[in-house]
Design a protein around this motif. Structure first.
Motif, PDB file in Angstrom:
ATOM      1  N   LYS A  46       0.822  -1.218   0.000  1.00 59.84           N
ATOM      2  CA  LYS A  46       0.000   0.000   0.000  1.00 59.84           C
ATOM      3  C   LYS A  46       0.853   1.265   0.000  1.00 59.84           C
ATOM      4  CE  LYS A  46      -3.901  -2.157   2.207  1.00 59.84           C
ATOM      5  NZ  LYS A  46      -3.310  -3.412   2.665  1.00 59.84           N
ATOM      6  N   ALA A  47       0.328   2.271  -0.666  1.00 64.28           N
ATOM      7  CA  ALA A  47       0.992   3.572  -0.634  1.00 64.28           C
ATOM      8  C   ALA A  47       0.719   4.194   0.739  1.00 64.28           C
ATOM      9  CB  ALA A  47       0.433   4.456  -1.734  1.00 64.28           C
ATOM     10  N   ILE A  48       1.704   4.918   1.242  1.00 62.97           N
ATOM     11  CA  ILE A  48       1.560   5.575   2.548  1.00 62.97           C
ATOM     12  C   ILE A  48       0.289   6.424   2.594  1.00 62.97           C
ATOM     13  CG2 ILE A  48       2.553   7.517   3.874  1.00 62.97           C
ATOM     14  CD1 ILE A  48       3.889   4.895   4.584  1.00 62.97           C
ATOM     15  N   GLU A  49       0.040   7.142   1.482  1.00 59.93           N
ATOM     16  CA  GLU A  49      -1.140   8.034   1.456  1.00 59.93           C
ATOM     17  C   GLU A  49      -2.429   7.266   1.699  1.00 59.93           C
ATOM     18  OE1 GLU A  49      -1.073  11.022   1.857  1.00 59.93           O
ATOM     19  OE2 GLU A  49       1.082  11.119   1.475  1.00 59.93           O
ATOM     20  N   ASP A  50      -2.503   6.044   1.138  1.00 62.98           N
ATOM     21  CA  ASP A  50      -3.720   5.237   1.301  1.00 62.98           C
ATOM     22  C   ASP A  50      -3.882   4.785   2.752  1.00 62.98           C
ATOM     23  OD1 ASP A  50      -4.281   5.561  -1.347  1.00 62.98           O
ATOM     24  OD2 ASP A  50      -3.369   3.667  -1.982  1.00 62.98           O
ATOM     25  N   VAL A  51      -2.758   4.442   3.378  1.00 61.60           N
ATOM     26  CA  VAL A  51      -2.811   4.018   4.784  1.00 61.60           C
ATOM     27  C   VAL A  51      -3.241   5.206   5.650  1.00 61.60           C
ATOM     28  CG1 VAL A  51      -1.471   3.114   6.718  1.00 61.60           C
ATOM     29  CG2 VAL A  51      -1.042   2.246   4.418  1.00 61.60           C
ATOM     30  N   VAL A  52      -2.655   6.373   5.372  1.00 65.48           N
ATOM     31  CA  VAL A  52      -3.010   7.582   6.130  1.00 65.48           C
ATOM     32  C   VAL A  52      -4.499   7.888   5.959  1.00 65.48           C
ATOM     33  CG1 VAL A  52      -2.658  10.100   6.258  1.00 65.48           C
ATOM     34  CG2 VAL A  52      -0.686   8.571   6.037  1.00 65.48           C
ATOM     35  N   ASP A  53      -4.975   7.812   4.734  1.00 62.01           N
ATOM     36  CA  ASP A  53      -6.392   8.120   4.478  1.00 62.01           C
ATOM     37  C   ASP A  53      -7.303   7.136   5.208  1.00 62.01           C
ATOM     38  OD1 ASP A  53      -5.717  10.225   2.931  1.00 62.01           O
ATOM     39  OD2 ASP A  53      -6.077   9.242   1.000  1.00 62.01           O
ATOM     40  N   PHE A  54      -6.925   5.845   5.198  1.00 63.66           N
ATOM     41  CA  PHE A  54      -7.742   4.831   5.866  1.00 63.66           C
ATOM     42  C   PHE A  54      -7.832   5.129   7.367  1.00 63.66           C
ATOM     43  CE2 PHE A  54      -7.641   0.932   8.454  1.00 63.66           C
ATOM     44  CZ  PHE A  54      -8.912   0.448   8.189  1.00 63.66           C
ATOM     45  N   ILE A  55      -6.667   5.368   7.981  1.00 63.29           N
ATOM     46  CA  ILE A  55      -6.651   5.582   9.437  1.00 63.29           C
ATOM     47  C   ILE A  55      -7.397   6.876   9.804  1.00 63.29           C
ATOM     48  CG2 ILE A  55      -5.093   6.104  11.386  1.00 63.29           C
ATOM     49  CD1 ILE A  55      -3.237   3.953  10.251  1.00 63.29           C
ATOM     50  N   ALA A  56      -7.163   7.922   9.020  1.00 68.17           N
ATOM     51  CA  ALA A  56      -7.853   9.192   9.298  1.00 68.17           C
ATOM     52  C   ALA A  56      -9.367   8.991   9.165  1.00 68.17           C
ATOM     53  CB  ALA A  56      -7.366  10.273   8.330  1.00 68.17           C
ATOM     54  N   HIS A  57      -9.766   8.221   8.164  1.00 76.48           N
ATOM     55  CA  HIS A  57     -11.199   7.970   7.937  1.00 76.48           C
ATOM     56  C   HIS A  57     -11.808   7.232   9.137  1.00 76.48           C
ATOM     57  CE1 HIS A  57     -14.863   7.150   5.650  1.00 76.48           C
ATOM     58  NE2 HIS A  57     -14.820   5.947   6.200  1.00 76.48           N
ATOM     59  N   VAL A  58     -11.116   6.196   9.602  1.00 73.58           N
ATOM     60  CA  VAL A  58     -11.617   5.429  10.754  1.00 73.58           C
ATOM     61  C   VAL A  58     -11.777   6.355  11.962  1.00 73.58           C
ATOM     62  CG1 VAL A  58     -11.025   3.635  12.442  1.00 73.58           C
ATOM     63  CG2 VAL A  58     -10.699   3.194  10.001  1.00 73.58           C
ATOM     64  N   CYS A  59     -10.756   7.180  12.208  1.00 73.05           N
ATOM     65  CA  CYS A  59     -10.791   8.045  13.400  1.00 73.05           C
ATOM     66  C   CYS A  59     -11.865   9.132  13.258  1.00 73.05           C
ATOM     67  CB  CYS A  59      -9.422   8.669  13.645  1.00 73.05           C
ATOM     68  SG  CYS A  59      -8.163   7.431  13.997  1.00 73.05           S
ATOM     69  N   GLU A  60     -11.915   9.724  12.082  1.00 74.65           N
ATOM     70  CA  GLU A  60     -12.884  10.809  11.910  1.00 74.65           C
ATOM     71  C   GLU A  60     -14.322  10.300  11.981  1.00 74.65           C
ATOM     72  OE1 GLU A  60     -10.395  14.080   9.355  1.00 74.65           O
ATOM     73  OE2 GLU A  60     -11.237  12.363   8.312  1.00 74.65           O
ATOM     74  N   ASN A  61     -14.507   9.025  11.606  1.00 77.74           N
ATOM     75  CA  ASN A  61     -15.868   8.463  11.631  1.00 77.74           C
ATOM     76  C   ASN A  61     -16.119   7.607  12.864  1.00 77.74           C
ATOM     77  OD1 ASN A  61     -17.165   9.285   8.944  1.00 77.74           O
ATOM     78  ND2 ASN A  61     -15.086   8.680   8.419  1.00 77.74           N
ATOM     79  N   LYS A  62     -15.173   7.693  13.806  1.00 78.48           N
ATOM     80  CA  LYS A  62     -15.320   7.019  15.099  1.00 78.48           C
ATOM     81  C   LYS A  62     -15.638   5.535  14.962  1.00 78.48           C
ATOM     82  CE  LYS A  62     -16.806  11.178  17.616  1.00 78.48           C
ATOM     83  NZ  LYS A  62     -15.846  11.960  16.919  1.00 78.48           N
ATOM     84  N   GLN A  63     -14.868   4.868  14.085  1.00 79.67           N
ATOM     85  CA  GLN A  63     -15.144   3.441  13.868  1.00 79.67           C
ATOM     86  C   GLN A  63     -14.191   2.549  14.653  1.00 79.67           C
ATOM     87  OE1 GLN A  63     -14.662   3.405   9.634  1.00 79.67           O
ATOM     88  NE2 GLN A  63     -16.852   3.540   9.280  1.00 79.67           N
ATOM     89  N   GLY A  64     -13.439   3.163  15.610  1.00 83.33           N
ATOM     90  CA  GLY A  64     -12.367   2.444  16.289  1.00 83.33           C
ATOM     91  C   GLY A  64     -12.711   1.083  16.830  1.00 83.33           C
ATOM     92  N   ARG A  65     -13.434   1.046  17.940  1.00 82.94           N
ATOM     93  CA  ARG A  65     -13.682  -0.222  18.619  1.00 82.94           C
ATOM     94  C   ARG A  65     -14.559  -1.179  17.829  1.00 82.94           C
ATOM     95  NH1 ARG A  65     -11.862  -0.353  24.120  1.00 82.94           N
ATOM     96  NH2 ARG A  65     -10.140   1.103  24.031  1.00 82.94           N
ATOM     97  N   GLU A  66     -15.394  -0.603  16.953  1.00 82.48           N
ATOM     98  CA  GLU A  66     -16.337  -1.464  16.230  1.00 82.48           C
ATOM     99  C   GLU A  66     -15.673  -2.121  15.026  1.00 82.48           C
ATOM    100  OE1 GLU A  66     -17.398   2.159  16.314  1.00 82.48           O
ATOM    101  OE2 GLU A  66     -17.471   1.562  18.405  1.00 82.48           O
TER     102      GLU A  66
END
Ligand code: DC
Length: 231
Positions: A206-226
């Protein structure tokens, strides 16, 4: 270590070369968080041992660690050891060779973990290392475990070295990474492992940008524990 109001803790672990430092720095910028490079603290203490000619298991080193002052400035980019900028010195081969031995001493870990928890209590943070999701911030709002194949991690490390005009071969770098993995995952205290509630992110292809986007998306949408499915 739950913090009041809207403060957020993101914890990230993974082996050397998994991309977690680069990813964590970019997430810190993107989401406006404090960045904590926990490995830099173990490296600073290792530098202290070298400077004062103390073996990793010398009890005097523990006293020195208790008395020393480690501070980050420039949002985690600069590390000060007793007010001296040691950001470059902590990346030398001498420190690389010794740091795993220093990081396995439980009393040293205890001091560093306390310090990391104090930093974490100050505000929203993304912290990365080997035991952030398991020991330092077990109640983090978001937990990620970054991984990649050994060969991919060796290629990344080799590219870093070549960018610094340092000679090395892929085979030698791969051997060094395997040795570090072995030490980090089999040590008695706080070995590297993925927390049960961490999201596993394989960064191999994976490109770093894609990993960053994925993690930012999870955090911004509060999908952590679920969200445990990984990426
Ligand atoms: O991530 P790094 O290469 O800068 O880490 C340097 C060393 O410190 C490595 O051997 C693992 C150790 N470390 C640790 O034991 N716990 C952490 N939270 C971070 C790093």
């Amino acid at each position: 270590m739950k913090k009041p109001g809207s403060q957020v803790t993101i914890a990230m672990d993974g082996p050397a070369g998994s991309g977690k430092s680069t990813v964590a720095r970019r997430i810190a910028e993107k989401l406006g968080l404090l960045y904590l490079d926990s490995g830099a603290m173990y490296r600073a203490v290792t530098l202290l041992a070298i400077q004062e000619e103390l073996a990793a298991d010398n009890p005097k080193l523990i006293d020195r660690v208790k008395a020393c002052h480690i501070e980050f400035t420039d949002n985690g980019r600069t590390i000060l050891l007793d007010a001296e900028d040691v950001s470059k010195q902590i990346r030398t081969p001498a420190v690389n060779r010794l740091v795993a031995d220093v990081a396995k001493i439980p009393e040293i870990r205890r001091e560093i973990v306390k310090h990391q928890q104090r930093i974490g209590a100050e505000g929203s943070i993304i912290a990365e290392g080997r035991d952030l999701t398991t020991i330092v911030f077990p109640n983090a709002d978001f937990k990620f475990y970054l991984d990649a194949s050994v060969t991919e991690r060796a290629k990344r490390r080799l590219a870093d070295l070549q960018a610094q005009n340092i000679d090395a071969t892929l085979a030698a770098v791969e051997a060094e990474i395997r040795e570090r993995d072995e030490k980090d995952t089999t040590r008695e205290h706080s070995p590297l492992r993925a927390a049960d509630d961490a999201i596993i992110v394989d960064t191999t292809d994976k490109a770093i940008e894609d990993v960053v986007d994925f993690i930012a998306h999870v955090c911004e949408n509060k999908q952590g524990r679920e969200r445990r499915r990984g990426f």
